[in-house]
Design a protein around this motif. Structure first.
Motif, mmCIF file in Angstrom:
data_model
loop_
_atom_site.group_PDB
_atom_site.id
_atom_site.type_symbol
_atom_site.label_atom_id
_atom_site.label_comp_id
_atom_site.label_asym_id
_atom_site.label_seq_id
_atom_site.Cartn_x
_atom_site.Cartn_y
_atom_site.Cartn_z
ATOM 1 N N ALA A 95 32.772 49.641 51.844
ATOM 2 C CA ALA A 95 33.499 48.369 51.877
ATOM 3 C C ALA A 95 34.224 48.125 50.549
ATOM 4 O O ALA A 95 35.391 47.738 50.523
ATOM 5 C CB ALA A 95 32.539 47.225 52.174
ATOM 6 N N VAL A 96 33.525 48.388 49.472
ATOM 7 C CA VAL A 96 34.137 48.175 48.151
ATOM 8 C C VAL A 96 35.297 49.141 47.947
ATOM 9 O O VAL A 96 36.363 48.760 47.427
ATOM 10 C CB VAL A 96 33.083 48.322 47.035
ATOM 11 N N ARG A 97 35.101 50.384 48.368
ATOM 12 C CA ARG A 97 36.202 51.348 48.240
ATOM 13 C C ARG A 97 37.399 50.926 49.080
ATOM 14 O O ARG A 97 38.549 51.042 48.646
ATOM 15 C CB ARG A 97 35.734 52.744 48.666
ATOM 16 N N ALA A 98 37.119 50.438 50.278
ATOM 17 C CA ALA A 98 38.215 49.999 51.150
ATOM 18 C C ALA A 98 38.967 48.822 50.522
ATOM 19 O O ALA A 98 40.206 48.768 50.538
ATOM 20 C CB ALA A 98 37.661 49.595 52.506
ATOM 21 N N TYR A 99 38.221 47.897 49.957
ATOM 22 C CA TYR A 99 38.832 46.753 49.268
ATOM 23 C C TYR A 99 39.760 47.228 48.159
ATOM 24 O O TYR A 99 40.897 46.757 48.015
ATOM 25 C CB TYR A 99 37.724 45.852 48.721
ATOM 26 N N ARG A 100 39.298 48.203 47.393
ATOM 27 C CA ARG A 100 40.117 48.718 46.283
ATOM 28 C C ARG A 100 41.373 49.402 46.801
ATOM 29 O O ARG A 100 42.474 49.169 46.306
ATOM 30 C CB ARG A 100 39.291 49.703 45.452
ATOM 31 N N GLY A 101 41.196 50.244 47.812
ATOM 32 C CA GLY A 101 42.362 50.948 48.340
ATOM 33 C C GLY A 101 43.377 49.995 48.944
ATOM 34 O O GLY A 101 44.589 50.146 48.756
ATOM 35 N N GLN B 234 48.221 51.654 41.833
ATOM 36 C CA GLN B 234 47.027 52.171 41.179
ATOM 37 C C GLN B 234 46.961 51.764 39.710
ATOM 38 O O GLN B 234 45.954 51.252 39.236
ATOM 39 C CB GLN B 234 47.043 53.706 41.290
ATOM 40 N N LEU B 235 48.047 51.968 39.003
ATOM 41 C CA LEU B 235 48.008 51.850 37.545
ATOM 42 C C LEU B 235 48.174 50.424 37.050
ATOM 43 O O LEU B 235 47.645 50.064 35.995
ATOM 44 C CB LEU B 235 49.069 52.763 36.930
ATOM 45 N N LEU B 236 48.879 49.606 37.810
ATOM 46 C CA LEU B 236 48.988 48.209 37.404
ATOM 47 C C LEU B 236 47.614 47.557 37.441
ATOM 48 O O LEU B 236 47.244 46.797 36.535
ATOM 49 C CB LEU B 236 49.945 47.485 38.347
ATOM 50 N N LEU B 237 46.842 47.877 38.465
ATOM 51 C CA LEU B 237 45.501 47.306 38.558
ATOM 52 C C LEU B 237 44.589 47.879 37.485
ATOM 53 O O LEU B 237 43.803 47.157 36.872
ATOM 54 C CB LEU B 237 44.933 47.552 39.960
ATOM 55 N N GLU B 238 44.712 49.164 37.234
ATOM 56 C CA GLU B 238 43.875 49.756 36.190
ATOM 57 C C GLU B 238 44.249 49.190 34.818
ATOM 58 O O GLU B 238 43.383 48.876 34.007
ATOM 59 C CB GLU B 238 44.028 51.285 36.198
ATOM 60 N N ALA B 239 45.546 49.030 34.579
ATOM 61 C CA ALA B 239 45.987 48.480 33.296
ATOM 62 C C ALA B 239 45.517 47.034 33.143
ATOM 63 O O ALA B 239 45.143 46.607 32.046
ATOM 64 C CB ALA B 239 47.507 48.559 33.186
ATOM 65 N N ALA B 240 45.511 46.275 34.243
ATOM 66 C CA ALA B 240 45.074 44.888 34.171
ATOM 67 C C ALA B 240 43.620 44.800 33.725
ATOM 68 O O ALA B 240 43.262 43.989 32.878
ATOM 69 C CB ALA B 240 45.251 44.213 35.528
ATOM 70 N N VAL B 241 42.788 45.673 34.289
ATOM 71 C CA VAL B 241 41.375 45.671 33.912
ATOM 72 C C VAL B 241 41.223 46.035 32.433
ATOM 73 O O VAL B 241 40.544 45.342 31.669
ATOM 74 C CB VAL B 241 40.579 46.663 34.779
ATOM 75 N N ARG B 242 41.884 47.090 32.014
ATOM 76 C CA ARG B 242 41.760 47.513 30.612
ATOM 77 C C ARG B 242 42.420 46.510 29.679
ATOM 78 O O ARG B 242 41.950 46.280 28.564
ATOM 79 C CB ARG B 242 42.391 48.887 30.418
ATOM 80 N N GLY B 243 43.515 45.926 30.126
ATOM 81 C CA GLY B 243 44.197 44.938 29.294
ATOM 82 C C GLY B 243 43.341 43.715 29.051
ATOM 83 O O GLY B 243 43.370 43.141 27.963
ATOM 84 N N ALA B 244 42.568 43.328 30.057
ATOM 85 C CA ALA B 244 41.693 42.173 29.902
ATOM 86 C C ALA B 244 40.650 42.428 28.820
ATOM 87 O O ALA B 244 40.290 41.526 28.061
ATOM 88 C CB ALA B 244 41.023 41.849 31.233
ATOM 89 N N ASP B 245 40.170 43.644 28.736
ATOM 90 C CA ASP B 245 39.225 44.001 27.683
ATOM 91 C C ASP B 245 39.855 43.892 26.308
ATOM 92 O O ASP B 245 39.259 43.395 25.359
ATOM 93 C CB ASP B 245 38.726 45.440 27.878
ATOM 94 N N VAL B 246 41.082 44.364 26.202
ATOM 95 C CA VAL B 246 41.756 44.395 24.905
ATOM 96 C C VAL B 246 42.051 43.002 24.380
ATOM 97 O O VAL B 246 41.920 42.723 23.202
ATOM 98 C CB VAL B 246 43.073 45.204 24.992
ATOM 99 N N GLY B 247 42.456 42.114 25.244
ATOM 100 C CA GLY B 247 42.766 40.773 24.763
ATOM 101 C C GLY B 247 43.454 39.917 25.806
ATOM 102 O O GLY B 247 43.574 38.727 25.649
ATOM 103 N N GLY B 248 43.894 40.529 26.888
ATOM 104 C CA GLY B 248 44.477 39.787 27.983
ATOM 105 C C GLY B 248 45.684 38.979 27.554
ATOM 106 O O GLY B 248 46.522 39.449 26.814
ATOM 107 N N ALA B 249 45.756 37.744 28.029
ATOM 108 C CA ALA B 249 46.927 36.910 27.773
ATOM 109 C C ALA B 249 46.822 36.216 26.419
ATOM 110 O O ALA B 249 47.166 35.061 26.267
ATOM 111 C CB ALA B 249 47.072 35.874 28.880
#
Lengths: 233, 233
Positions: free
Chosen positions: B146-152, A160-175
DNA sequence: ACCTGAACACCGTTCAAGT
DNA sequence: ACCTGAACACCGTTCAAGT
Protein backbone atom coordinates in the motif's frame (compact mmCIF):
# COMPACT_ATOMS: atom_id res chain seq x y z
CA UNK A 1 44.50 49.78 -2.10
CA UNK A 2 44.13 46.23 -3.31
CA UNK A 3 46.63 44.62 -5.64
CA UNK A 4 46.01 45.18 -9.33
CA UNK A 5 47.83 45.01 -12.63
CA UNK A 6 49.53 48.07 -14.11
CA UNK A 7 46.93 49.32 -16.52
CA UNK A 8 43.56 47.72 -16.07
CA UNK A 9 41.49 46.99 -13.00
CA UNK A 10 40.77 43.28 -12.93
CA UNK A 11 37.00 43.26 -12.74
CA UNK A 12 35.86 41.94 -9.40
CA UNK A 13 32.58 40.76 -10.81
CA UNK A 14 31.66 38.43 -13.63
CA UNK A 15 28.47 36.77 -14.73
CA UNK A 16 29.86 33.34 -13.89
CA UNK A 17 30.95 34.42 -10.43
CA UNK A 18 27.61 36.05 -9.74
CA UNK A 19 25.67 32.99 -10.89
CA UNK A 20 27.90 30.75 -8.78
CA UNK A 21 27.24 32.85 -5.72
CA UNK A 22 23.52 32.90 -6.48
CA UNK A 23 23.39 29.10 -6.61
CA UNK A 24 25.28 29.07 -3.34
CA UNK A 25 22.66 31.26 -1.72
CA UNK A 26 19.78 29.20 -3.09
CA UNK A 27 21.45 26.01 -1.89
CA UNK A 28 21.64 27.44 1.60
CA UNK A 29 18.29 29.12 2.02
CA UNK A 30 16.12 28.38 -1.00
CA UNK A 31 14.93 30.67 -3.77
CA UNK A 32 13.30 32.95 -1.19
CA UNK A 33 16.74 33.61 0.29
CA UNK A 34 18.06 34.96 -2.97
CA UNK A 35 17.72 38.71 -3.36
CA UNK A 36 19.84 41.04 -5.42
CA UNK A 37 20.79 42.87 -2.24
CA UNK A 38 21.69 39.74 -0.29
CA UNK A 39 23.67 38.52 -3.27
CA UNK A 40 25.58 41.79 -3.55
CA UNK A 41 26.29 41.67 0.14
CA UNK A 42 27.51 38.07 -0.20
CA UNK A 43 29.92 39.24 -2.90
CA UNK A 44 31.09 42.30 -1.01
CA UNK A 45 29.48 44.69 -3.45
CA UNK A 46 26.39 46.85 -3.73
CA UNK A 47 23.34 45.24 -5.32
CA UNK A 48 23.29 47.75 -8.16
CA UNK A 49 26.68 46.60 -9.40
CA UNK A 50 25.21 43.26 -10.38
CA UNK A 51 23.16 44.86 -13.13
CA UNK A 52 26.31 45.43 -15.18
CA UNK A 53 26.73 41.66 -15.54
CA UNK A 54 23.26 40.27 -15.29
CA UNK A 55 20.12 41.60 -16.93
CA UNK A 56 17.99 41.34 -13.83
CA UNK A 57 16.75 38.77 -11.39
CA UNK A 58 14.95 36.78 -14.03
CA UNK A 59 18.14 36.48 -16.05
CA UNK A 60 20.05 35.57 -12.90
CA UNK A 61 17.71 32.67 -12.14
CA UNK A 62 17.99 31.59 -15.75
CA UNK A 63 21.75 31.54 -15.23
CA UNK A 64 21.43 29.40 -12.13
CA UNK A 65 19.28 26.88 -13.98
CA UNK A 66 21.74 26.84 -16.88
CA UNK A 67 24.62 26.28 -14.49
CA UNK A 68 22.81 23.36 -12.91
CA UNK A 69 21.98 21.74 -16.23
CA UNK A 70 25.22 22.47 -18.11
CA UNK A 71 26.88 19.55 -16.41
CA UNK A 72 24.00 17.43 -17.59
CA UNK A 73 24.48 18.33 -21.24
CA UNK A 74 28.13 17.38 -20.94
CA UNK A 75 27.16 13.96 -19.64
CA UNK A 76 24.77 13.53 -22.52
CA UNK A 77 27.39 14.42 -25.10
CA UNK A 78 29.85 12.04 -23.49
CA UNK A 79 27.39 9.13 -23.39
CA UNK A 80 25.78 9.67 -26.77
CA UNK A 81 27.54 6.65 -28.29
CA UNK A 82 26.26 4.20 -25.71
CA UNK A 83 23.30 1.91 -26.19
CA UNK A 84 20.10 3.86 -25.65
CA UNK A 85 19.27 2.05 -22.42
CA UNK A 86 22.68 2.75 -20.94
CA UNK A 87 22.40 6.32 -22.17
CA UNK A 88 19.04 6.94 -20.51
CA UNK A 89 20.25 5.23 -17.34
CA UNK A 90 23.27 7.48 -17.12
CA UNK A 91 21.33 10.62 -17.93
CA UNK A 92 18.73 9.72 -15.31
CA UNK A 93 21.43 9.24 -12.70
CA UNK A 94 23.08 12.51 -13.65
CA UNK A 95 19.78 14.35 -13.17
CA UNK A 96 19.25 12.61 -9.86
CA UNK A 97 22.72 13.69 -8.78
CA UNK A 98 21.74 17.31 -9.43
CA UNK A 99 18.50 16.90 -7.49
CA UNK A 100 20.34 15.39 -4.55
CA UNK A 101 23.21 17.84 -4.35
CA UNK A 102 20.95 20.87 -4.90
CA UNK A 103 17.59 19.93 -3.37
CA UNK A 104 16.58 23.53 -2.72
CA UNK A 105 17.53 24.65 -6.22
CA UNK A 106 16.08 21.71 -8.13
CA UNK A 107 12.50 23.03 -8.11
CA UNK A 108 13.79 25.98 -10.15
CA UNK A 109 14.62 23.57 -12.95
CA UNK A 110 11.18 22.03 -12.70
CA UNK A 111 9.04 25.06 -12.23
CA UNK A 112 10.49 27.93 -14.26
CA UNK A 113 8.99 28.32 -17.69
CA UNK A 114 11.23 26.79 -20.33
CA UNK A 115 12.29 28.82 -23.36
CA UNK A 116 10.24 26.76 -25.80
CA UNK A 117 6.99 24.94 -25.19
CA UNK A 118 8.38 21.57 -26.28
CA UNK A 119 11.24 21.74 -23.81
CA UNK A 120 10.12 19.63 -20.88
CA UNK A 121 11.91 19.99 -17.57
CA UNK A 122 14.21 18.72 -16.27
CA UNK A 123 15.69 18.70 -19.79
CA UNK A 124 15.72 22.41 -20.43
CA UNK A 125 18.03 23.00 -23.39
CA UNK A 126 17.41 22.40 -27.05
CA UNK A 127 20.85 20.84 -27.21
CA UNK A 128 20.03 18.27 -24.54
CA UNK A 129 16.75 17.32 -26.17
CA UNK A 130 18.45 17.03 -29.54
CA UNK A 131 21.07 14.65 -28.22
CA UNK A 132 18.45 12.51 -26.55
CA UNK A 133 16.33 12.30 -29.69
CA UNK A 134 19.40 11.55 -31.80
CA UNK A 135 20.42 8.65 -29.57
CA UNK A 136 16.97 7.12 -29.67
CA UNK A 137 16.60 7.54 -33.42
CA UNK A 138 20.02 5.99 -33.95
CA UNK A 139 18.81 2.84 -32.20
CA UNK A 140 15.74 2.24 -34.28
CA UNK A 141 13.13 4.41 -32.60
CA UNK A 142 10.67 5.92 -35.04
CA UNK A 143 10.02 9.65 -34.82
CA UNK A 144 6.84 9.06 -32.87
CA UNK A 145 8.46 6.53 -30.57
CA UNK A 146 11.38 8.84 -29.85
CA UNK A 147 9.12 11.75 -28.98
CA UNK A 148 6.95 9.53 -26.79
CA UNK A 149 10.03 8.21 -25.03
CA UNK A 150 11.26 11.74 -24.44
CA UNK A 151 7.93 12.65 -22.88
CA UNK A 152 7.78 9.58 -20.66
CA UNK A 153 11.37 10.04 -19.59
CA UNK A 154 10.91 13.66 -18.54
CA UNK A 155 7.68 12.97 -16.66
CA UNK A 156 9.34 10.14 -14.81
CA UNK A 157 12.36 12.24 -13.80
CA UNK A 158 10.26 15.16 -12.69
CA UNK A 159 7.82 13.21 -10.55
CA UNK A 160 10.46 11.08 -8.93
CA UNK A 161 13.08 13.73 -8.28
CA UNK A 162 10.90 16.65 -7.31
CA UNK A 163 9.51 14.57 -4.48
CA UNK A 164 12.92 13.29 -3.48
CA UNK A 165 14.34 16.82 -3.56
CA UNK A 166 11.44 18.08 -1.44
CA UNK A 167 12.20 15.54 1.27
CA UNK A 168 15.92 16.31 1.27
CA UNK A 169 15.30 20.03 0.98
CA UNK A 170 13.15 19.97 4.09
CA UNK A 171 16.07 18.51 6.01
CA UNK A 172 18.44 21.18 4.76
CA UNK A 173 16.27 24.11 5.70
CA UNK A 174 13.11 24.08 3.64
CA UNK A 175 11.43 27.43 3.09
CA UNK A 176 13.98 29.27 5.19
CA UNK A 177 12.37 28.29 8.48
CA UNK A 178 14.65 28.76 11.46
CA UNK A 179 15.22 25.41 13.12
CA UNK A 180 16.63 24.77 16.53
CA UNK A 181 15.21 27.79 18.28
CA UNK A 182 11.52 28.22 19.04
CA UNK A 183 9.37 25.18 19.70
CA UNK A 184 11.33 22.69 21.78
CA UNK A 185 10.26 19.28 20.46
CA UNK A 186 7.07 19.75 18.49
CA UNK A 187 7.73 17.26 15.74
CA UNK A 188 5.29 18.59 13.14
CA UNK A 189 2.05 20.52 13.43
CA UNK A 190 -0.33 17.80 12.32
CA UNK A 191 0.57 15.40 15.05
CA UNK A 192 -2.73 15.08 16.88
CA UNK A 193 -4.77 15.06 13.66
CA UNK A 194 -3.55 11.50 13.42
CA UNK A 195 -6.47 10.50 15.65
CA UNK A 196 -8.72 10.64 12.60
CA UNK A 197 -6.21 8.87 10.39
CA UNK A 198 -5.65 5.43 11.87
CA UNK A 199 -3.90 3.97 8.83
CA UNK A 200 -1.48 6.86 8.56
CA UNK A 201 -0.77 6.60 12.28
CA UNK A 202 -0.24 2.87 12.15
CA UNK A 203 1.93 3.05 9.03
CA UNK A 204 3.85 6.13 10.03
CA UNK A 205 7.17 4.31 10.46
CA UNK A 206 6.75 2.72 7.04
CA UNK A 207 5.71 6.01 5.49
CA UNK A 208 8.74 7.73 6.96
CA UNK A 209 11.24 5.25 5.58
CA UNK A 210 13.32 6.60 2.75
CA UNK A 211 13.50 4.21 -0.17
CA UNK A 212 14.00 6.89 -2.80
CA UNK A 213 17.11 5.27 -4.22
CA UNK A 214 15.53 1.85 -4.83
CA UNK A 215 12.26 3.36 -5.99
CA UNK A 216 14.11 5.46 -8.50
CA UNK A 217 16.01 2.48 -9.82
CA UNK A 218 13.02 0.21 -10.17
CA UNK A 219 10.82 2.91 -11.68
CA UNK A 220 13.59 3.61 -14.18
CA UNK A 221 13.79 -0.11 -14.99
CA UNK A 222 10.06 -0.24 -15.53
CA UNK A 223 10.19 2.73 -17.86
CA UNK A 224 13.06 1.31 -19.90
CA UNK A 225 11.33 -2.06 -20.16
CA UNK A 226 8.18 -0.40 -21.35
CA UNK A 227 10.09 1.57 -23.97
CA UNK A 228 11.85 -1.54 -25.17
CA UNK A 229 8.59 -3.46 -25.42
CA UNK A 230 7.08 -0.66 -27.46
CA UNK A 231 10.17 -0.53 -29.65
CA UNK A 232 10.01 -4.15 -30.85
CA UNK A 233 6.52 -5.50 -30.31
CA UNK B 1 -23.51 54.46 4.56
CA UNK B 2 -24.00 50.99 3.14
CA UNK B 3 -26.87 48.76 4.15
CA UNK B 4 -26.38 46.80 7.34
CA UNK B 5 -28.41 44.97 9.95
CA UNK B 6 -29.62 46.73 13.11
CA UNK B 7 -26.96 45.76 15.61
CA UNK B 8 -23.89 44.24 14.11
CA UNK B 9 -21.89 45.16 11.06
CA UNK B 10 -21.87 42.20 8.71
CA UNK B 11 -18.16 41.63 8.29
CA UNK B 12 -17.14 42.41 4.75
CA UNK B 13 -14.17 40.06 4.96
CA UNK B 14 -13.86 36.38 5.76
CA UNK B 15 -11.07 33.87 5.46
CA UNK B 16 -12.99 31.93 2.84
CA UNK B 17 -13.68 35.01 0.75
CA UNK B 18 -10.07 36.13 0.98
CA UNK B 19 -8.76 32.72 -0.04
CA UNK B 20 -11.23 32.60 -2.93
CA UNK B 21 -10.03 35.95 -4.17
CA UNK B 22 -6.41 34.89 -3.76
CA UNK B 23 -6.95 31.81 -5.91
CA UNK B 24 -8.63 34.06 -8.43
CA UNK B 25 -5.59 36.30 -8.58
CA UNK B 26 -3.21 33.36 -8.88
CA UNK B 27 -5.32 31.85 -11.65
CA UNK B 28 -5.06 35.07 -13.58
CA UNK B 29 -1.44 36.07 -13.11
CA UNK B 30 0.38 33.32 -11.27
CA UNK B 31 1.79 33.25 -7.74
CA UNK B 32 3.94 36.28 -8.55
CA UNK B 33 0.79 38.30 -9.14
CA UNK B 34 -0.48 37.64 -5.64
CA UNK B 35 0.47 40.30 -3.11
CA UNK B 36 -1.32 41.29 0.04
CA UNK B 37 -1.75 44.76 -1.36
CA UNK B 38 -3.06 43.63 -4.73
CA UNK B 39 -5.40 41.24 -2.96
CA UNK B 40 -6.71 43.96 -0.68
CA UNK B 41 -7.22 46.18 -3.66
CA UNK B 42 -9.06 43.38 -5.46
CA UNK B 43 -11.38 43.11 -2.45
CA UNK B 44 -11.87 46.85 -2.10
CA UNK B 45 -10.05 46.99 1.19
CA UNK B 46 -6.64 47.99 2.55
CA UNK B 47 -4.03 45.24 2.68
CA UNK B 48 -3.70 45.49 6.45
CA UNK B 49 -7.31 44.43 6.94
CA UNK B 50 -6.49 40.99 5.64
CA UNK B 51 -4.36 40.22 8.68
CA UNK B 52 -7.48 40.00 10.85
CA UNK B 53 -8.57 36.91 8.92
CA UNK B 54 -5.37 35.37 7.68
CA UNK B 55 -2.15 34.88 9.59
CA UNK B 56 0.06 36.17 6.82
CA UNK B 57 0.97 35.40 3.28
CA UNK B 58 2.25 31.94 4.10
CA UNK B 59 -1.04 31.06 5.73
CA UNK B 60 -2.91 32.56 2.78
CA UNK B 61 -1.07 30.33 0.31
CA UNK B 62 -1.75 27.38 2.56
CA UNK B 63 -5.41 28.31 2.35
CA UNK B 64 -5.30 28.42 -1.43
CA UNK B 65 -3.73 24.96 -1.56
CA UNK B 66 -6.32 23.63 0.88
CA UNK B 67 -9.11 25.11 -1.20
CA UNK B 68 -7.76 23.45 -4.31
CA UNK B 69 -7.42 20.06 -2.67
CA UNK B 70 -10.55 20.09 -0.53
CA UNK B 71 -12.63 19.09 -3.52
CA UNK B 72 -10.22 16.21 -4.01
CA UNK B 73 -10.75 14.85 -0.52
CA UNK B 74 -14.48 14.90 -1.12
CA UNK B 75 -14.05 12.81 -4.25
CA UNK B 76 -11.94 10.34 -2.32
CA UNK B 77 -14.52 9.98 0.41
CA UNK B 78 -17.25 9.49 -2.15
CA UNK B 79 -15.32 6.85 -4.09
CA UNK B 80 -13.85 4.97 -1.16
CA UNK B 81 -16.16 1.99 -1.62
CA UNK B 82 -15.18 1.38 -5.22
CA UNK B 83 -12.70 -1.22 -6.37
CA UNK B 84 -9.18 0.08 -5.81
CA UNK B 85 -8.49 0.44 -9.53
CA UNK B 86 -11.64 2.46 -10.11
CA UNK B 87 -10.85 4.48 -7.02
CA UNK B 88 -7.33 5.38 -8.18
CA UNK B 89 -8.63 6.13 -11.67
CA UNK B 90 -11.21 8.55 -10.33
CA UNK B 91 -8.80 10.21 -7.94
CA UNK B 92 -6.26 10.60 -10.72
CA UNK B 93 -8.83 12.23 -12.95
CA UNK B 94 -9.95 14.53 -10.15
CA UNK B 95 -6.36 15.69 -9.63
CA UNK B 96 -5.94 16.19 -13.34
CA UNK B 97 -9.10 18.27 -13.38
CA UNK B 98 -7.56 20.57 -10.77
CA UNK B 99 -4.33 20.86 -12.74
CA UNK B 100 -6.22 21.73 -15.91
CA UNK B 101 -8.60 24.26 -14.44
CA UNK B 102 -5.89 25.93 -12.33
CA UNK B 103 -2.66 25.51 -14.30
CA UNK B 104 -1.01 28.55 -12.74
CA UNK B 105 -1.94 27.53 -9.21
CA UNK B 106 -1.17 23.83 -9.51
CA UNK B 107 2.59 24.26 -8.96
CA UNK B 108 1.74 25.58 -5.49
CA UNK B 109 0.33 22.16 -4.63
CA UNK B 110 3.45 20.51 -5.94
CA UNK B 111 6.10 22.82 -4.63
CA UNK B 112 5.06 24.09 -1.21
CA UNK B 113 6.43 22.09 1.67
CA UNK B 114 3.81 19.72 3.02
CA UNK B 115 2.95 19.71 6.72
CA UNK B 116 4.46 16.29 7.33
CA UNK B 117 7.39 14.66 5.56
CA UNK B 118 5.37 11.62 4.51
CA UNK B 119 2.72 13.71 2.82
CA UNK B 120 3.62 13.59 -0.85
CA UNK B 121 2.11 16.15 -3.19
CA UNK B 122 -0.29 16.33 -4.86
CA UNK B 123 -1.96 14.47 -1.96
CA UNK B 124 -1.39 17.01 0.75
CA UNK B 125 -3.71 16.13 3.60
CA UNK B 126 -3.43 13.36 6.16
CA UNK B 127 -7.09 12.64 5.57
CA UNK B 128 -6.57 12.06 1.84
CA UNK B 129 -3.61 9.77 2.40
CA UNK B 130 -5.52 7.84 5.02
CA UNK B 131 -8.43 7.21 2.70
CA UNK B 132 -6.12 6.06 -0.06
CA UNK B 133 -4.27 3.67 2.21
CA UNK B 134 -7.53 2.37 3.62
CA UNK B 135 -8.92 1.57 0.18
CA UNK B 136 -5.78 -0.28 -0.85
CA UNK B 137 -5.56 -2.24 2.39
CA UNK B 138 -9.23 -3.20 2.08
CA UNK B 139 -8.48 -4.83 -1.25
CA UNK B 140 -5.66 -7.05 -0.10
CA UNK B 141 -2.63 -4.81 -0.33
CA UNK B 142 -0.10 -5.49 2.39
CA UNK B 143 1.19 -2.54 4.38
CA UNK B 144 4.33 -2.40 2.29
CA UNK B 145 2.43 -2.75 -0.97
CA UNK B 146 0.00 0.00 0.00
CA UNK B 147 2.78 2.41 0.90
CA UNK B 148 4.65 1.60 -2.30
CA UNK B 149 1.49 2.13 -4.32
CA UNK B 150 0.92 5.49 -2.62
CA UNK B 151 4.46 6.55 -3.53
CA UNK B 152 4.19 5.42 -7.12
CA UNK B 153 0.81 7.04 -7.53
CA UNK B 154 1.94 10.44 -6.24
CA UNK B 155 5.11 10.45 -8.35
CA UNK B 156 3.09 9.61 -11.41
CA UNK B 157 0.54 12.37 -10.80
CA UNK B 158 3.18 14.96 -10.07
CA UNK B 159 5.37 14.29 -13.07
CA UNK B 160 2.51 14.05 -15.50
CA UNK B 161 0.40 16.95 -14.30
CA UNK B 162 3.11 19.43 -13.47
CA UNK B 163 4.29 19.26 -17.06
CA UNK B 164 0.78 19.44 -18.43
CA UNK B 165 -0.03 22.41 -16.20
CA UNK B 166 3.17 24.14 -17.31
CA UNK B 167 2.15 23.91 -20.94
CA UNK B 168 -1.38 25.14 -20.27
CA UNK B 169 -0.15 27.79 -17.86
CA UNK B 170 2.17 29.22 -20.49
CA UNK B 171 -0.84 29.74 -22.74
CA UNK B 172 -2.79 31.51 -20.04
CA UNK B 173 -0.10 34.00 -19.17
CA UNK B 174 2.88 32.21 -17.68
CA UNK B 175 5.08 34.25 -15.34
CA UNK B 176 2.98 37.33 -15.77
CA UNK B 177 4.53 38.24 -19.09
CA UNK B 178 2.52 40.70 -21.11
CA UNK B 179 1.53 39.15 -24.39
CA UNK B 180 0.22 40.87 -27.46
CA UNK B 181 2.17 44.07 -27.14
CA UNK B 182 5.92 44.28 -27.61
CA UNK B 183 7.67 41.97 -30.07
CA UNK B 184 5.46 41.60 -33.12
CA UNK B 185 5.98 38.01 -34.28
CA UNK B 186 9.05 36.66 -32.53
CA UNK B 187 7.81 33.17 -31.83
CA UNK B 188 10.21 32.21 -29.03
CA UNK B 189 13.76 33.30 -28.28
CA UNK B 190 15.59 30.10 -29.13
CA UNK B 191 14.41 29.99 -32.69
CA UNK B 192 17.71 30.23 -34.58
CA UNK B 193 19.49 27.94 -32.11
CA UNK B 194 17.64 25.23 -33.96
CA UNK B 195 20.45 25.28 -36.53
CA UNK B 196 22.52 23.18 -34.13
CA UNK B 197 19.62 20.92 -33.26
CA UNK B 198 18.55 19.20 -36.46
CA UNK B 199 16.40 16.56 -34.79
CA UNK B 200 14.51 19.07 -32.72
CA UNK B 201 13.98 21.20 -35.80
CA UNK B 202 12.82 18.28 -37.89
CA UNK B 203 10.54 16.94 -35.16
CA UNK B 204 9.23 20.28 -34.04
CA UNK B 205 5.68 19.68 -35.27
CA UNK B 206 5.63 16.33 -33.50
CA UNK B 207 7.13 17.83 -30.35
CA UNK B 208 4.51 20.57 -30.33
CA UNK B 209 1.55 18.22 -30.56
CA UNK B 210 -0.41 17.96 -27.37
CA UNK B 211 -1.16 14.37 -26.42
CA UNK B 212 -1.34 14.99 -22.70
CA UNK B 213 -4.76 13.40 -22.35
CA UNK B 214 -3.83 10.09 -24.00
CA UNK B 215 -0.43 10.02 -22.34
CA UNK B 216 -2.03 10.49 -18.98
CA UNK B 217 -4.50 7.70 -19.58
CA UNK B 218 -1.96 5.18 -20.82
CA UNK B 219 0.57 6.03 -18.12
CA UNK B 220 -2.17 5.58 -15.56
CA UNK B 221 -3.06 2.22 -17.10
CA UNK B 222 0.57 1.15 -16.95
CA UNK B 223 0.80 2.14 -13.31
CA UNK B 224 -2.37 0.29 -12.36
CA UNK B 225 -1.27 -2.82 -14.24
CA UNK B 226 2.06 -2.75 -12.47
CA UNK B 227 0.36 -2.43 -9.09
CA UNK B 228 -1.98 -5.29 -9.89
CA UNK B 229 0.91 -7.51 -11.01
CA UNK B 230 2.73 -6.77 -7.80
CA UNK B 231 -0.41 -7.44 -5.79
CA UNK B 232 -0.93 -11.01 -6.96
CA UNK B 233 2.32 -12.35 -8.41
C1' DA C 1 35.19 50.64 -17.36
C1' DC C 2 33.39 49.58 -13.37
C1' DC C 3 31.11 50.49 -9.02
C1' DT C 4 27.99 53.45 -5.99
C1' DG C 5 24.27 56.81 -3.72
C1' DA C 6 20.15 58.30 -4.06
C1' DA C 7 15.73 57.57 -5.55
C1' DC C 8 11.31 55.23 -7.14
C1' DA C 9 7.74 52.05 -6.88
C1' DC C 10 6.82 48.30 -4.88
C1' DC C 11 6.72 44.36 -0.98
C1' DG C 12 5.06 41.98 4.00
C1' DT C 13 3.95 43.13 8.52
C1' DT C 14 2.91 45.67 13.01
C1' DC C 15 0.43 48.67 15.87
C1' DA C 16 -1.75 52.55 17.61
C1' DA C 17 -5.66 54.96 16.16
C1' DG C 18 -10.18 55.59 14.30
C1' DT C 19 -15.40 54.25 13.67
C1' DA D 1 -15.37 44.27 16.29
C1' DC D 2 -13.59 45.52 12.33
C1' DC D 3 -10.93 48.46 9.26
C1' DT D 4 -7.20 52.04 8.42
C1' DG D 5 -2.86 55.39 8.39
C1' DA D 6 1.44 55.67 9.29
C1' DA D 7 5.59 53.44 9.79
C1' DC D 8 9.42 49.91 9.40
C1' DA D 9 12.39 46.94 7.09
C1' DC D 10 12.75 45.01 3.20
C1' DC D 11 12.42 44.24 -2.26
C1' DG D 12 13.95 45.04 -7.80
C1' DT D 13 15.52 48.44 -10.81
C1' DT D 14 17.20 52.96 -12.92
C1' DC D 15 20.32 56.58 -13.54
C1' DA D 16 23.27 60.29 -12.75
C1' DA D 17 27.42 60.62 -10.33
C1' DG D 18 31.88 59.23 -8.73
C1' DT D 19 36.70 56.87 -9.28
Amino acid sequence: MSRQTDRAMTPRLSRAGIVDAALDLVDRSGPAGLSMRALGNHLGVEAMSLYRHVHGKEDLLEGVVDLLTSELTEVMEREAEEHWQTFLQNVAHAVREIAITHPLAFPLIATRHPAAPWLRPPLRSIEAVDILLRVLLAHGFSDEQAVRAYRGFSSFLLGQLLLEAAVRGADVGGAGAASGTGEPSFSGQGEDDLDDAPQVRRLRPLLSEDHSKEEFETALEVLLDRLEAELSP
